[in-house]
Design an enzyme around this catalytic site. Structure first.
Site, mmCIF file in Angstrom:
data_model
loop_
_atom_site.group_PDB
_atom_site.id
_atom_site.type_symbol
_atom_site.label_atom_id
_atom_site.label_comp_id
_atom_site.label_asym_id
_atom_site.label_seq_id
_atom_site.Cartn_x
_atom_site.Cartn_y
_atom_site.Cartn_z
ATOM 1 C CG LEU A 191 5.000 -3.141 11.918
ATOM 2 C CD1 LEU A 191 6.306 -2.889 10.902
ATOM 3 C CD2 LEU A 191 5.585 -3.788 12.848
ATOM 4 N NE ARG A 251 -3.573 2.153 10.014
ATOM 5 C CZ ARG A 251 -4.392 2.208 9.031
ATOM 6 N NH1 ARG A 251 -4.543 3.297 8.329
ATOM 7 N NH2 ARG A 251 -5.408 1.502 9.419
ATOM 8 C CD GLN A 310 -5.478 -7.731 3.042
ATOM 9 O OE1 GLN A 310 -5.471 -6.569 3.139
ATOM 10 N NE2 GLN A 310 -5.366 -8.521 2.048
ATOM 11 C CG ASP A 352 -2.145 -7.513 0.216
ATOM 12 O OD1 ASP A 352 -3.080 -8.320 -0.346
ATOM 13 O OD2 ASP A 352 -2.315 -6.321 0.502
ATOM 14 C CE1 TYR A 383 -4.484 -0.322 -0.506
ATOM 15 C CE2 TYR A 383 -2.777 -2.083 -0.838
ATOM 16 C CZ TYR A 383 -3.872 -1.655 -0.081
ATOM 17 O OH TYR A 383 -4.505 -2.490 0.770
ATOM 18 C CB ALA A 428 9.020 -2.377 3.959
ATOM 19 N NE ARG A 429 6.958 5.609 3.888
ATOM 20 C CZ ARG A 429 6.042 6.251 3.222
ATOM 21 N NH1 ARG A 429 4.960 5.861 2.529
ATOM 22 N NH2 ARG A 429 6.241 7.571 3.280
ATOM 23 C CD GLN A 477 10.651 1.452 6.848
ATOM 24 O OE1 GLN A 477 9.630 1.264 5.881
ATOM 25 N NE2 GLN A 477 10.475 2.566 7.652
ATOM 26 C CD1 TRP A 504 -2.073 2.039 0.535
ATOM 27 C CD2 TRP A 504 -2.490 1.547 2.620
ATOM 28 N NE1 TRP A 504 -2.937 3.239 0.801
ATOM 29 C CE2 TRP A 504 -3.109 2.719 2.376
ATOM 30 C CE3 TRP A 504 -2.401 1.182 4.046
ATOM 31 C CZ2 TRP A 504 -3.954 3.521 3.226
ATOM 32 C CZ3 TRP A 504 -3.281 1.865 5.060
ATOM 33 C CH2 TRP A 504 -3.926 2.950 4.509
HETATM 34 N N1 LIG Z 1 -7.405 -4.421 3.037
HETATM 35 C C1 LIG Z 1 -7.158 -3.198 3.626
HETATM 36 O O1 LIG Z 1 -8.067 -2.444 3.722
HETATM 37 C C2 LIG Z 1 -5.985 -2.924 4.121
HETATM 38 C C3 LIG Z 1 -5.684 -1.899 4.915
HETATM 39 C C4 LIG Z 1 -4.453 -1.577 5.426
HETATM 40 C C5 LIG Z 1 -3.403 -2.187 5.025
HETATM 41 N N2 LIG Z 1 -3.460 -3.432 4.203
HETATM 42 C C6 LIG Z 1 -2.390 -4.421 3.695
HETATM 43 O O2 LIG Z 1 -1.416 -4.529 4.777
HETATM 44 C C7 LIG Z 1 -0.243 -3.765 4.347
HETATM 45 C C8 LIG Z 1 0.429 -3.339 5.646
HETATM 46 O O3 LIG Z 1 -0.340 -2.578 6.259
HETATM 47 P P1 LIG Z 1 0.210 -0.994 6.462
HETATM 48 O O4 LIG Z 1 1.066 -0.396 5.474
HETATM 49 O O5 LIG Z 1 -0.952 -0.062 6.871
HETATM 50 O O6 LIG Z 1 0.955 -1.038 8.148
HETATM 51 P P2 LIG Z 1 2.145 -1.467 8.612
HETATM 52 O O7 LIG Z 1 2.540 -2.786 7.973
HETATM 53 O O8 LIG Z 1 1.628 -1.696 10.366
HETATM 54 O O9 LIG Z 1 3.235 -0.495 8.921
HETATM 55 C C9 LIG Z 1 3.826 -0.021 7.554
HETATM 56 C C10 LIG Z 1 4.649 1.239 7.774
HETATM 57 O O10 LIG Z 1 5.459 1.396 9.157
HETATM 58 C C11 LIG Z 1 6.682 1.713 8.985
HETATM 59 N N3 LIG Z 1 7.692 0.674 9.016
HETATM 60 C C12 LIG Z 1 7.677 -0.348 8.272
HETATM 61 N N4 LIG Z 1 8.759 -1.252 8.644
HETATM 62 C C13 LIG Z 1 9.380 -0.458 9.685
HETATM 63 C C14 LIG Z 1 10.451 -0.676 10.320
HETATM 64 N N5 LIG Z 1 11.155 -1.815 10.494
HETATM 65 N N6 LIG Z 1 11.099 0.253 11.194
HETATM 66 C C15 LIG Z 1 10.246 1.654 11.442
HETATM 67 N N7 LIG Z 1 9.238 1.669 10.690
HETATM 68 C C16 LIG Z 1 8.883 0.839 9.817
HETATM 69 C C17 LIG Z 1 6.831 2.503 7.422
HETATM 70 O O11 LIG Z 1 6.130 3.656 7.472
HETATM 71 P P3 LIG Z 1 7.094 5.080 7.799
HETATM 72 O O12 LIG Z 1 8.527 4.668 7.501
HETATM 73 O O13 LIG Z 1 6.555 6.019 6.988
HETATM 74 O O14 LIG Z 1 6.843 5.291 9.196
HETATM 75 C C18 LIG Z 1 5.448 1.440 6.672
HETATM 76 O O15 LIG Z 1 4.913 1.931 5.594
HETATM 77 C C19 LIG Z 1 -0.561 -2.572 3.416
HETATM 78 O O16 LIG Z 1 0.540 -2.501 2.737
HETATM 79 C C20 LIG Z 1 -1.480 -3.480 2.567
HETATM 80 O O17 LIG Z 1 -0.891 -4.514 1.819
HETATM 81 C C21 LIG Z 1 -4.675 -3.791 3.745
#
Ligand SMILES: NC(=O)c1ccc[n+]([C@@H]2O[C@H](COP(=O)([O-])OP(=O)(O)OC[C@H]3O[C@@H](n4cnc5c(N)ncnc54)[C@H](OP(=O)(O)O)[C@@H]3O)[C@@H](O)[C@H]2O)c1
Length: 325
Positions: free
Chosen positions: A213, A215, A182, A53, A58, A287-288, A292, A22
């Site tokens: 995490l 977000r 999901q 995913d 996105y 991960a961006r 990460q 995402w």
């Molecule tokens: N189905 C749905 O409606 C839905 C909704 C949300 C998510 N998703 C799926 O779930 C995936 C993951 O969710 P998410 O991206 O919302 O949240 P997440 O995995 O909880 O957090 C990801 C964010 O945390 C930070 N991060 C990641 N690894 C890190 C590390 N090792 N150290 C420090 N910061 C780190 C990065 O942002 P920064 O570096 O900018 O802080 C990254 O973009 C999405 O990409 C998507 O595929 C689905």
């Protein structure tokens, strides 16, 4: 090596850590850097995170295109999940947020979206095709019949849903073979534990939890001073208020000694916690950049005990009470 897990009743296997694409789409995350995104995807695959995913919405196709670029020449190595039903083009359905996103899970829309995703991803078949959200204007039975038609045609391998309530999951499952759900799931978002997760376990529907995490909040990288650009949804999200950041910081302080004892980071510990909860098939981790991505891919290289997992759960009880949905 990450041991792949069966995706419910389907023939598809997924890695317990799934790369979430995402944020790399840029939209709602304050933009993206394509090279960083591609590096993150490549590093993830190289470190064994071979399930990815994404979703059509996105970055309005951009995330799927980046995933398509990243997997060129290694299609046989990866499992691709994407989603449909959140449309930014016509015809309009039910409006969601301030941007023009429409929920549309009409059968003809699903069939059309599948073709678009196949093109953007540059693949012949999508391994997991998921309905992104409930479209209350379309009977879910009709949507599922379209998904099943795609499966019979060999355009998709497994059918999934996302953000569905229990009754919608039950209706979806009665209409066509449902491989996975999901939902949001993390130490602070445990809403599914009450009904949805037990039901899915009992029916062999895989649960791939998103945002483990929270977000970035559970990594310790969101202190009181961190500011997000307007175009990053975290600038307005209720989990990122000062009060919420403080509540999370207090809980992180309690669990940090557990991570330290294993020389793991908070991010790695929280990813592993999520994957180890009963009934969770995989965690979708965003991960961006390459750093990460590599870090997160190594999250299962530590051996936390059941007792430590229980302490982590307890430390986040208050956060979960306030934040879960
Ligand atoms: N189905 C749905 O409606 C839905 C909704 C949300 C998510 N998703 C799926 O779930 C995936 C993951 O969710 P998410 O991206 O919302 O949240 P997440 O995995 O909880 O957090 C990801 C964010 O945390 C930070 N991060 C990641 N690894 C890190 C590390 N090792 N150290 C420090 N910061 C780190 C990065 O942002 P920064 O570096 O900018 O802080 C990254 O973009 C999405 O990409 C998507 O595929 C689905």
């Amino acid at each position: 090596m990450l041991q792949a897990r069966q995706l419910g009743n389907s023939d598809v296997k997924v890695t317990p850590i799934i790369f979430g694409a995402w944020a790399i789409g840029g939209w709602m995350w304050g933009g993206t850097d394509d090279q960083d995104a591609l590096d993150a995807l490549h590093v993830s695959i190289d470190h064994g995170v071979t399930t990815i995913d994404t979703a059509a919405v996105y970055g309005f196709g951009h995330s799927e295109e980046l995933v398509g670029q990243a997997i060129k020449g290694q299609r046989d190595k990866v499992v691709i999940a994407t989603k449909c039903g959140n449309r930014w083009d016509g015809p309009p359905g039910k409006d969601t947020k301030d941007v023009q996103i429409h929920r549309n899970s009409k059968p003809e829309g699903i069939i059309w979206e599948c073709e678009q995703s196949l093109k953007r991803l540059g693949v012949d078949v999508i391994d997991i095709f998921q309905i992104h959200r409930q479209d209350v204007e379309t009977p879910v039975e009709d949507s599922m019949r379209a998904m099943e038609k795609l499966r019979q045609q060999g355009k998709i391998k497994a059918i999934g849903v996302s953000n569905f309530s229990l009754d919608w999951i039950q209706r979806a499952q009665a209409a066509a073979p449902l491989a996975c759900n999901q939902p949001p799931y993390s130490a602070v978002q445990r809403g599914i534990e009450k009904e949805v997760l037990p039901y899915c376990r009992q029916r062999n529907i895989a649960t791939i939890g998103y945002s483990p995490l929270e977000r970035g909040l559970l990594t310790g990288s969101v202190g009181p001073d961190r500011k997000f650009p307007e175009s990053d949804h975290r600038s307005k999200h209720r989990f990122f208020t000062q009060e919420s950041r403080q509540r999370i910081a207090d809980a992180l302080a309690v669990v940090k000694p557990i991570a330290d004892a294993h020389e793991a980071s908070l991010a790695q510990m929280m990813i592993q916690w999520t994957i180890n909860q009963p009934g969770i098939t995989a965690a979708l981790v965003g991960a961006r950049n390459a750093q990460q991505a590599e870090h997160n891919a190594k999250a299962l290289e530590f051996s936390f005990s059941a007792e430590e997992f229980a302490k982590i759960r307890e430390a986040f009880d208050e956060c979960a009470r306030v934040m879960s949905r």
